[in-house]
Motif scaffolding. Structure first.
Motif, PDB file in Angstrom:
ATOM      1  N   MET A   1       0.953  -1.170   0.043  1.00 24.04           N
ATOM      2  CA  MET A   1       0.158   0.079  -0.037  1.00 24.04           C
ATOM      3  C   MET A   1       0.777   1.429  -0.019  1.00 24.04           C
ATOM      4  N   LEU A   2       1.957   1.343   0.824  1.00 25.71           N
ATOM      5  CA  LEU A   2       2.903   2.226   0.980  1.00 25.71           C
ATOM      6  C   LEU A   2       3.401   2.521  -0.709  1.00 25.71           C
ATOM      7  N   SER A   3       3.989   1.374  -1.070  1.00 21.35           N
ATOM      8  CA  SER A   3       4.413   1.624  -2.523  1.00 21.35           C
ATOM      9  C   SER A   3       3.275   2.213  -3.596  1.00 21.35           C
ATOM     10  N   ARG A   4       2.039   1.744  -3.328  1.00 15.55           N
ATOM     11  CA  ARG A   4       1.040   2.254  -4.326  1.00 15.55           C
ATOM     12  C   ARG A   4       1.021   3.701  -4.077  1.00 15.55           C
ATOM     13  N   LEU A   5       0.989   4.125  -2.733  1.00 16.53           N
ATOM     14  CA  LEU A   5       0.919   5.600  -2.519  1.00 16.53           C
ATOM     15  C   LEU A   5       2.048   6.343  -2.792  1.00 16.53           C
ATOM     16  N   ALA A   6       3.309   5.681  -2.829  1.00 16.78           N
ATOM     17  CA  ALA A   6       4.336   6.154  -3.446  1.00 16.78           C
ATOM     18  C   ALA A   6       4.387   6.501  -4.969  1.00 16.78           C
ATOM     19  N   LEU A   7       4.049   5.424  -5.446  1.00 13.80           N
ATOM     20  CA  LEU A   7       4.055   5.290  -6.846  1.00 13.80           C
ATOM     21  C   LEU A   7       2.908   6.445  -7.210  1.00 13.80           C
ATOM     22  N   PHE A   8       1.665   6.299  -6.635  1.00 13.55           N
ATOM     23  CA  PHE A   8       0.857   7.396  -6.948  1.00 13.55           C
ATOM     24  C   PHE A   8       1.145   8.705  -6.636  1.00 13.55           C
ATOM     25  N   ASP A   9       1.881   9.247  -5.809  1.00 11.28           N
ATOM     26  CA  ASP A   9       2.507  10.356  -5.476  1.00 11.28           C
ATOM     27  C   ASP A   9       3.704  10.724  -6.530  1.00 11.28           C
ATOM     28  N   LEU A  10       4.468   9.777  -6.947  1.00  5.45           N
ATOM     29  CA  LEU A  10       5.294   9.943  -8.053  1.00  5.45           C
ATOM     30  C   LEU A  10       4.713  10.396  -9.394  1.00  5.45           C
ATOM     31  N   PHE A  11       3.714   9.552  -9.607  1.00  5.24           N
ATOM     32  CA  PHE A  11       2.731   9.897 -11.040  1.00  5.24           C
ATOM     33  C   PHE A  11       2.178  11.192 -10.837  1.00  5.24           C
ATOM     34  N   ALA A  12       1.847  11.730  -9.373  1.00  8.07           N
ATOM     35  CA  ALA A  12       1.255  12.995  -9.492  1.00  8.07           C
ATOM     36  C   ALA A  12       2.235  14.093  -9.709  1.00  8.07           C
ATOM     37  N   VAL A  13       3.314  13.752  -9.058  1.00 12.72           N
ATOM     38  CA  VAL A  13       4.474  14.769  -9.183  1.00 12.72           C
ATOM     39  C   VAL A  13       4.729  14.861 -10.701  1.00 12.72           C
ATOM     40  N   VAL A  14       5.066  13.767 -11.457  1.00 12.73           N
ATOM     41  CA  VAL A  14       5.567  13.661 -12.813  1.00 12.73           C
ATOM     42  C   VAL A  14       4.296  14.424 -13.602  1.00 12.73           C
ATOM     43  N   LEU A  15       3.086  13.794 -13.272  1.00 11.11           N
ATOM     44  CA  LEU A  15       2.064  14.836 -14.048  1.00 11.11           C
ATOM     45  C   LEU A  15       1.954  16.150 -13.964  1.00 11.11           C
ATOM     46  N   THR A  16       2.246  16.536 -12.476  1.00 12.68           N
ATOM     47  CA  THR A  16       2.111  18.018 -12.303  1.00 12.68           C
ATOM     48  C   THR A  16       3.545  18.854 -13.110  1.00 12.68           C
ATOM     49  N   ILE A  17       4.462  18.089 -12.984  1.00  5.15           N
ATOM     50  CA  ILE A  17       5.555  18.723 -13.551  1.00  5.15           C
ATOM     51  C   ILE A  17       5.676  18.786 -15.246  1.00  5.15           C
ATOM     52  N   SER A  18       4.840  17.860 -15.596  1.00  3.98           N
ATOM     53  CA  SER A  18       4.623  17.667 -17.293  1.00  3.98           C
ATOM     54  C   SER A  18       3.584  18.967 -17.479  1.00  3.98           C
ATOM     55  N   LEU A  19       2.482  18.748 -16.776  1.00  7.71           N
ATOM     56  CA  LEU A  19       1.416  20.022 -17.035  1.00  7.71           C
ATOM     57  C   LEU A  19       2.404  21.336 -17.031  1.00  7.71           C
ATOM     58  N   LEU A  20       3.090  21.626 -15.915  1.00  7.32           N
ATOM     59  CA  LEU A  20       3.777  22.900 -15.815  1.00  7.32           C
ATOM     60  C   LEU A  20       4.900  23.052 -17.065  1.00  7.32           C
TER      61      LEU A  20
END
Length: 146
Positions: free
Chosen positions: A1-20
């Motif tokens: 669950m922690l790895s999913r959460l970390a993966l989700f956070d990483l995906f959110a950070v990559v998505l945010t940086i890509s949008l920016l």
């Protein structure tokens, strides 16, 4: 669950940086144009500042000459004061001459009247002499020695 959460956070950070990055790449030409326009305005302001500096230097030189101008104006004012006094004297003398001319006009008028009376007297005298000489002229016509 922690790895999913970390993966989700990483995906959110990559998505945010890509949008920016996408937003930045879309906005970059406008930002470049804005910066170029600002550079043009700053250049014009810099030129205006040099012009203002030259104008201020000229104004400083002109202000430095003010004491000399004030001294000349004071000198002119003194001369105008003297001229005012002289004009007052001239006005008094003209008034005196005007009064004298008035008196002279009266005297000339008196002389004119005297000449008119004298002319009448001379005319009467001439008429009297002419009248008194009639008998002598008549006698001259009868003179046999002529």
């Amino acid at each position: 669950m922690l790895s999913r959460l970390a993966l989700f956070d990483l995906f959110a950070v990559v998505l945010t940086i890509s949008l920016l990055i996408i937003i930045l790449s879309v906005q970059a030409p406008e930002l470049r144009n804005a910066v170029a326009t600002m550079n043009i305005h700053f250049g014009a302001m810099s030129d205006d500042m040099f012009s203002i500096r030259r104008s201020m230097a000229r104004m400083t030189e002109d202000v430095a000459s003010l004491p000399g101008i004030i001294a000349q104006v004071d000198n002119i004012q003194g001369h105008v004061g003297q001229m005012s006094g002289r004009v007052g004297t001239i006005t008094e003398r003209v008034a005196t001459m005007n009064a004298n001319l008035g008196l002279m006009t009266l005297q000339v008028n008196d002389m004119s009247l005297s000449f008119a009376v004298m002319d009448d007297s001379v005319m009467r005298l001439m008429q009297d002499v002419n009248h008194m000489s009639k008998p002598m002229r008549f006698f001259n016509q009868m003179n046999p020695f002529r």
